[in-house]
Scaffold this motif. Structure first.
Motif, PDB file in Angstrom:
ATOM      1  N   GLY A  58      51.278  43.979  67.067  1.00 19.41           N
ATOM      2  CA  GLY A  58      51.204  43.992  68.525  1.00 19.41           C
ATOM      3  C   GLY A  58      52.412  43.407  69.223  1.00 19.41           C
ATOM      4  O   GLY A  58      52.380  43.149  70.427  1.00 19.41           O
ATOM      5  N   HIS A  86      57.664  39.534  72.363  1.00 21.62           N
ATOM      6  CA  HIS A  86      56.408  38.843  72.653  1.00 21.62           C
ATOM      7  C   HIS A  86      55.325  39.353  71.706  1.00 21.62           C
ATOM      8  O   HIS A  86      55.348  40.518  71.286  1.00 21.62           O
ATOM      9  CB  HIS A  86      55.944  39.109  74.092  1.00 21.62           C
ATOM     10  N   ASP A  87      54.378  38.475  71.380  1.00 20.58           N
ATOM     11  CA  ASP A  87      53.255  38.918  70.562  1.00 20.58           C
ATOM     12  C   ASP A  87      52.168  39.522  71.454  1.00 20.58           C
ATOM     13  O   ASP A  87      52.342  39.661  72.669  1.00 20.58           O
ATOM     14  CB  ASP A  87      52.719  37.773  69.695  1.00 20.58           C
ATOM     15  N   ALA A  88      51.048  39.886  70.851  1.00 17.49           N
ATOM     16  CA  ALA A  88      49.986  40.559  71.597  1.00 17.49           C
ATOM     17  C   ALA A  88      49.394  39.680  72.692  1.00 17.49           C
ATOM     18  O   ALA A  88      48.806  40.187  73.654  1.00 17.49           O
ATOM     19  CB  ALA A  88      48.884  41.003  70.632  1.00 17.49           C
ATOM     20  N   ALA A  89      49.560  38.365  72.573  1.00 18.56           N
ATOM     21  CA  ALA A  89      49.062  37.432  73.594  1.00 18.56           C
ATOM     22  C   ALA A  89      50.151  37.061  74.603  1.00 18.56           C
ATOM     23  O   ALA A  89      49.991  36.109  75.360  1.00 18.56           O
ATOM     24  CB  ALA A  89      48.511  36.172  72.926  1.00 18.56           C
ATOM     25  N   ASN A  90      51.253  37.809  74.581  1.00 19.79           N
ATOM     26  CA  ASN A  90      52.379  37.607  75.493  1.00 19.79           C
ATOM     27  C   ASN A  90      53.083  36.274  75.275  1.00 19.79           C
ATOM     28  O   ASN A  90      53.640  35.690  76.206  1.00 19.79           O
ATOM     29  CB  ASN A  90      51.938  37.728  76.960  1.00 19.79           C
ATOM     30  N   ARG A  91      53.075  35.799  74.040  1.00 22.84           N
ATOM     31  CA  ARG A  91      53.806  34.583  73.685  1.00 22.84           C
ATOM     32  C   ARG A  91      55.150  34.973  73.069  1.00 22.84           C
ATOM     33  O   ARG A  91      55.253  35.985  72.375  1.00 22.84           O
ATOM     34  CB  ARG A  91      52.992  33.741  72.703  1.00 22.84           C
ATOM     35  N   SER A  95      54.931  31.937  70.287  1.00 25.27           N
ATOM     36  CA  SER A  95      54.044  32.482  69.261  1.00 25.27           C
ATOM     37  C   SER A  95      54.236  31.770  67.928  1.00 25.27           C
ATOM     38  O   SER A  95      55.276  31.143  67.677  1.00 25.27           O
ATOM     39  CB  SER A  95      54.357  33.980  69.081  1.00 25.27           C
TER      40      SER A  95
END
Length: 306
Positions: free
Chosen positions: A243, A260-265, A298
């Motif tokens: 993601g 960014h990762d799937a959590a927007n980090r 992340s």
């Protein structure tokens, strides 16, 4: 007597002050702390009745001298730093003409340039940067660093020689052309197209990755078209199914991307050095300590226990 500018007016120098402090430290957080200390020092001076005839000169001097003092302790930390060292990235969304909140940050404060400045002493770094990057004249520099004009000229000449001996930084590309090349580079990497990547890489392209010993890193960073192309294709092949998304940005005046990762980090920031239409160096920062100013970080790139 003319009234002194109020604190709001003094804060208008913040972009310039940040640029000087960042050029001295290579750290966004430390630069912001130094600027704040300088502004507070001005407030204290005025409240104590001290006359400040030239607010800009006062603040520039304060920031430069705080930066010189900071570098003394910073050098000790750098000596024990794990892996390659890169400055904290200053990131601006692609398509903008220049940095937003730090409008006077010069393109010449690239990651490669700041790494070169690591070879200089704190005073050499201050003199060289004020003259080379910000165009200060020698009387201004002398007042700022507390040295004579003659001494500052000598320091600058010595620093310029030392930087020139190490400087293999590629020339700047035009912004639009640079953005197009970076876009094609990351598109090819995302698609795992090694041949397309190799066509955009210089024969002696190098990769510099700063994980600070806290993220997964290669024992022997790759050099050359095929190794770098394979690494980036593999990197995106690993991250995209998790993601991870990529956004084009400008990093210290160079085209790049933030992941960014799937959590927007934030996972990492990548900067590309370009010359004559080819990528000559790739610089990646994944050390979480150097990414926190960009938002939540992340854990995808964290080094796993052996």
């Amino acid at each position: 007597m003319t009234a002194e500018p109020d604190e709001t007016a003094a804060a208008g120098y913040r972009p310039l002050l940040f640029s000087i402090a960042y050029g001295m430290t290579g750290s966004v957080g430390d630069a912001e702390d130094i600027v704040q200390d300088a502004l507070l020092g001005l407030v204290r001076a005025r409240r104590s009745g001290t006359a400040v005839a030239n607010v800009k000169a006062y603040l520039t001097t304060a920031v430069t001298r705080l930066g010189i003092n900071h570098l003394g302790s910073a050098r000790v930390r750098r000596e024990t730093y794990v892996g390659a060292w890169l400055p904290e990235p200053v990131v601006v969304p692609a398509g903008r003409p220049g940095p937003a909140e730090h409008a006077e940050l010069a393109d010449s404060l690239s990651m490669a340039f700041l790494v070169l400045l690591e070879a200089l002493s704190p005073v050499e770094r201050a003199v060289f940067m004020l003259r080379e990057v910000f165009g200060y004249d020698y009387p201004e520099i002398a007042r700022t660093v507390g040295r004579s004009e003659v001494n500052c000229r000598q320091i600058f000449a010595r620093a310029r020689r030392r930087v020139a001996e190490r400087d293999d930084t590629p020339g700047r590309s035009r912004r639009a052309e640079a953005e197009r090349l970076a876009g094609r580079f990351f598109e090819a990497a995302s698609g795992g197209d090694i041949e397309a990547l190799m066509e955009m890489l210089a024969p002696d392209v190098l990769l510099v990755a700063d994980g600070g010993g806290k993220t997964m890193a290669l024992a022997h960073p790759p050099v050359g078209r095929l190794p770098v192309a394979r690494l980036f294709a593999g990197l995106f092949r690993r991250f995209l199914p998790m993601g991870v998304t990529l956004s084009p940005v400008w990093v210290n005046g160079r085209p790049g991307a933030i992941l960014h990762d799937a959590a927007n980090r934030v996972v990492s920031v990548i900067s590309l050095d370009l010359t004559e239409g080819l990528v000559t160096a790739v610089r990646s920062v994944s050390n979480p300590d150097k990414l926190r100013h960009l938002g939540p970080v992340s854990d995808l790139a964290l080094r796993r226990p052996d």
